[in-house]
Design an enzyme around this catalytic site. Structure first.
Site, PDB file in Angstrom:
ATOM      1  N   GLY A  75      25.437  79.255  44.249  1.00 18.54           N
ATOM      2  CA  GLY A  75      25.421  80.637  44.732  1.00 18.54           C
ATOM      3  C   GLY A  75      26.331  80.833  45.931  1.00 18.54           C
ATOM      4  O   GLY A  75      27.044  81.842  46.028  1.00 18.54           O
TER       5      GLY A  75
ATOM      6  N   GLY B 225      26.917  76.335  39.414  1.00 16.87           N
ATOM      7  CA  GLY B 225      25.973  75.304  38.989  1.00 16.87           C
ATOM      8  C   GLY B 225      26.287  74.712  37.634  1.00 16.87           C
ATOM      9  O   GLY B 225      26.416  73.487  37.486  1.00 16.87           O
TER      10      GLY B 225
ATOM     11  N   LYS C 137      27.434  86.016  31.882  1.00 22.88           N
ATOM     12  CA  LYS C 137      27.507  87.473  31.983  1.00 22.88           C
ATOM     13  C   LYS C 137      28.543  87.986  32.969  1.00 22.88           C
ATOM     14  O   LYS C 137      28.811  87.363  33.990  1.00 22.88           O
ATOM     15  CB  LYS C 137      26.152  87.997  32.459  1.00 22.88           C
ATOM     16  CG  LYS C 137      25.022  87.756  31.498  1.00 22.88           C
ATOM     17  CD  LYS C 137      23.773  88.246  32.176  1.00 22.88           C
ATOM     18  CE  LYS C 137      22.550  88.149  31.292  1.00 22.88           C
ATOM     19  NZ  LYS C 137      21.363  88.420  32.140  1.00 22.88           N
TER      20      LYS C 137
ATOM     21  N   ARG D 278      23.107  65.031  46.393  1.00 22.79           N
ATOM     22  CA  ARG D 278      23.077  65.765  47.656  1.00 22.79           C
ATOM     23  C   ARG D 278      22.795  64.860  48.846  1.00 22.79           C
ATOM     24  O   ARG D 278      23.293  65.108  49.945  1.00 22.79           O
ATOM     25  CB  ARG D 278      22.041  66.880  47.582  1.00 22.79           C
ATOM     26  CG  ARG D 278      22.545  68.010  46.725  1.00 22.79           C
ATOM     27  CD  ARG D 278      21.551  69.120  46.574  1.00 22.79           C
ATOM     28  NE  ARG D 278      22.205  70.276  45.973  1.00 22.79           N
ATOM     29  CZ  ARG D 278      21.565  71.316  45.473  1.00 22.79           C
ATOM     30  NH1 ARG D 278      20.255  71.357  45.508  1.00 22.79           N
ATOM     31  NH2 ARG D 278      22.231  72.316  44.957  1.00 22.79           N
TER      32      ARG D 278
HETATM   33  P1  ADP Z   1      27.833  78.838  36.469  1.00 27.70           P
HETATM   34  O1  ADP Z   1      26.457  78.295  36.732  1.00 27.70           O
HETATM   35  O2  ADP Z   1      28.865  77.749  36.376  1.00 27.70           O
HETATM   36  O3  ADP Z   1      28.214  79.907  37.450  1.00 27.70           O
HETATM   37  P2  ADP Z   1      26.832  80.681  34.493  1.00 27.70           P
HETATM   38  O4  ADP Z   1      25.445  80.435  34.975  1.00 27.70           O
HETATM   39  O5  ADP Z   1      27.418  82.012  34.761  1.00 27.70           O
HETATM   40  O6  ADP Z   1      27.820  79.525  35.028  1.00 27.70           O
HETATM   41  O7  ADP Z   1      26.896  80.509  32.903  1.00 27.70           O
HETATM   42  C1  ADP Z   1      26.535  79.326  32.270  1.00 27.70           C
HETATM   43  C2  ADP Z   1      25.968  79.595  30.913  1.00 27.70           C
HETATM   44  O8  ADP Z   1      26.792  80.432  30.144  1.00 27.70           O
HETATM   45  C3  ADP Z   1      25.802  78.317  30.121  1.00 27.70           C
HETATM   46  O9  ADP Z   1      24.437  78.044  29.976  1.00 27.70           O
HETATM   47  C4  ADP Z   1      26.479  78.624  28.784  1.00 27.70           C
HETATM   48  O10 ADP Z   1      25.744  78.179  27.662  1.00 27.70           O
HETATM   49  C5  ADP Z   1      26.558  80.131  28.789  1.00 27.70           C
HETATM   50  N1  ADP Z   1      27.628  80.626  27.894  1.00 27.70           N
HETATM   51  C6  ADP Z   1      28.928  80.272  27.907  1.00 27.70           C
HETATM   52  N2  ADP Z   1      29.586  80.885  26.913  1.00 27.70           N
HETATM   53  C7  ADP Z   1      28.699  81.644  26.247  1.00 27.70           C
HETATM   54  C8  ADP Z   1      28.770  82.505  25.112  1.00 27.70           C
HETATM   55  N3  ADP Z   1      29.916  82.708  24.463  1.00 27.70           N
HETATM   56  N4  ADP Z   1      27.631  83.122  24.701  1.00 27.70           N
HETATM   57  C9  ADP Z   1      26.479  82.919  25.359  1.00 27.70           C
HETATM   58  N5  ADP Z   1      26.345  82.132  26.433  1.00 27.70           N
HETATM   59  C10 ADP Z   1      27.433  81.492  26.883  1.00 27.70           C
HETATM   60 MG    MG Z   2      24.489  79.061  36.246  1.00 30.35          MG
END
Ligand code: ADP
Ligand code: MG
Length: 394
Positions: free
Chosen positions: A374, A351, A201, A37
């Site tokens: 975010g 993230g 999710k 950053r």
């Molecule tokens: P980002 O930060 O890129 O927006 P998220 O925070 O929504 O992504 O999700 C990241 C998390 O999702 C990771 O820690 C990963 O382990 C988890 N994840 C990915 N696929 C699965 C799965 N099939 N079951 C449970 N967790 C999962």
């Molecule tokens: Mg995340």
């Protein structure tokens, strides 16, 4: 959407410029463990220094609970920034007040003063107008430059309020790049526009799914969120991550996004949520009792990679599997590689997705790796970010 930037500023030598940067860096025992950053802020700062501006930099760091917290001082950042800029960076003891005024007045052309953590004042997060006014007045600033994209989804005094107490409010170069790229996914000028969406999710990303569905040609689903969609289709899901209360919504989205929402056709299922779990590649409709799906399967990886290759613009948010565990990292790796090889304009936000491409050493091969988790999600969801809205339209 396009905003005026520091490049639209003329003859600013001797002008005090208040730059909101994002120096919310990870610290361990007072040591900076990732300086991405700080480096990301250099182009804007170097440009302003070259033109003879007197720079006043502001940032938050962490979440101080009650007022000044020595562990969350920006002092270590000032030291590292000075090394990277090859010039002295003064650090103020506060972000408003008499000392700050004196230090701001003592600045020479090209001089840099880093204010202390703005969140040491509760008025910052309340976007208190009197406090925002003091940020501008006490620092003698007549120009506000916002280069903290990662904080632009918050209307705080240093990200939004201060804009109302200066003559000019402009985007920094990092902010400009974030807006330019993310806007390609919100207002596509070239098609096909393909989105890959994964992560844990559905509930975290409902707004993004809905907004993207209206704009993309295809939405490739992976990660944990796929299982709520599988449940909506009546597939067995075992112990996979399913959000029961979101199953009706997933069904509705599938109906609305017919032909656009693409679900995995195979997956990697595991006996437990662990790196040493027994695991198997199976069609998406199959999960042994008590097992869970932790990654997209090889057929899906190839199909998704093919879609990404054929696209003109690709936006990716959310890992395709539990990439933190080696046996379930292949799906995420396949998407990251396909993006790195693609001729399309490639954008990654979020993230964990950004952490994944960085960890895989592929960040350099992607056109835009967003610095704002975010903020990038809210931008992709089509929301107006207050820290962007307050800047002058181009
Ligand atoms: P980002 O930060 O890129 O927006 P998220 O925070 O929504 O992504 O999700 C990241 C998390 O999702 C990771 O820690 C990963 O382990 C988890 N994840 C990915 N696929 C699965 C799965 N099939 N079951 C449970 N967790 C999962
Ligand atoms: Mg995340």
């Amino acid at each position: 959407m396009s905003k005026k930037t520091v490049k639209d500023l003329r003859g600013f030598a001797g002008t005090h410029v208040f730059v909101r940067v994002d120096y919310n860096v990870p610290l361990e025992d007072g040591r900076i463990t990732d300086e991405t950053r700080i480096r990301a802020s250099l182009p804007t700062l170097e440009y302003l220094i070259k033109g003879g501006a007197r720079l006043v930099l502001a940032s938050h760091l962490g979440r101080p609970k009650k007022g000044p917290t020595p562990e969350l001082s920006l002092g270590p950042v000032a030291v590292r920034l000075g090394e990277l800029l090859h010039r002295e960076v003064k650090v103020a003891s506060d972000c408003v007040g008499d000392d700050v005024r004196k230090q701001a007045e003592a600045l020479k052309d090209g001089g840099v003063l880093l204010l202390e953590n703005v969140r040491f004042h509760p008025e910052e997060e309340k976007n208190d107008p009197a406090f925002a006014r003091r940020l501008a007045l006490d620092t003698r600033s007549t120009v506000f430059v916002n280069d903290a994209f990662g904080s632009a989804h918050r209307a705080h005094a240093s990200t939004e309020g201060v804009a109302h107490h200066v003559k000019r409010a402009l985007a920094g170069l990092l902010m400009e790049k974030e807006i330019r790229y993310l806007d390609m996914a919100v207002h596509p000028k070239e098609r096909p526009l393909v989105a890959a969406l994964g992560g844990a999710k559905v509930s975290d990303k409902i707004q993004v799914i809905e907004a993207l569905l209206e704009r993309v040609d295809a939405l490739l689903v992976g990660g944990g969120m796929a299982y709520t969609f599988f449940r909506a289709k009546g597939f067995p899901t075992g112990k996979s991550l399913v959000e029961e209360d979101k199953v009706p919504l997933a069904a509705e989205l599938l109906k609305k996004g017919t032909g656009k929402i693409v679900l995995p056709v195979d997956h990697v299922v595991a006996s437990k949520f662990a790196a040493d779990a027994e695991h198997r590649e199976l069609p998406a409709q199959e999960v042994p009792d008590g097992w869970m799906g932790l990654d997209i399967g090889p057929i899906t990886r190839r199909a998704y990679a093919e879609r990404l290759r054929a696209a003109k613009v690709v936006v990716w948010n959310g890992p395709m599997g539990v990439f933190e565990m080696k046996p379930f990292a292949e799906g995420t790796l396949a998407i990251a590689r396909a993006m790195a090889d693609s001729k399309a304009v490639t954008i990654v936000g979020g993230g964990d997705s950004v952490a994944a491409v960085t960890q895989m050493g592929l960040a350099d091969k992607i056109d835009h790796v967003s610095t704002g988790g975010g903020a990038s999600l809210e931008f992709l969801a089509g929301e107006t970010l207050p820290g962007v809205a307050c800047l002058e339209e181009a």
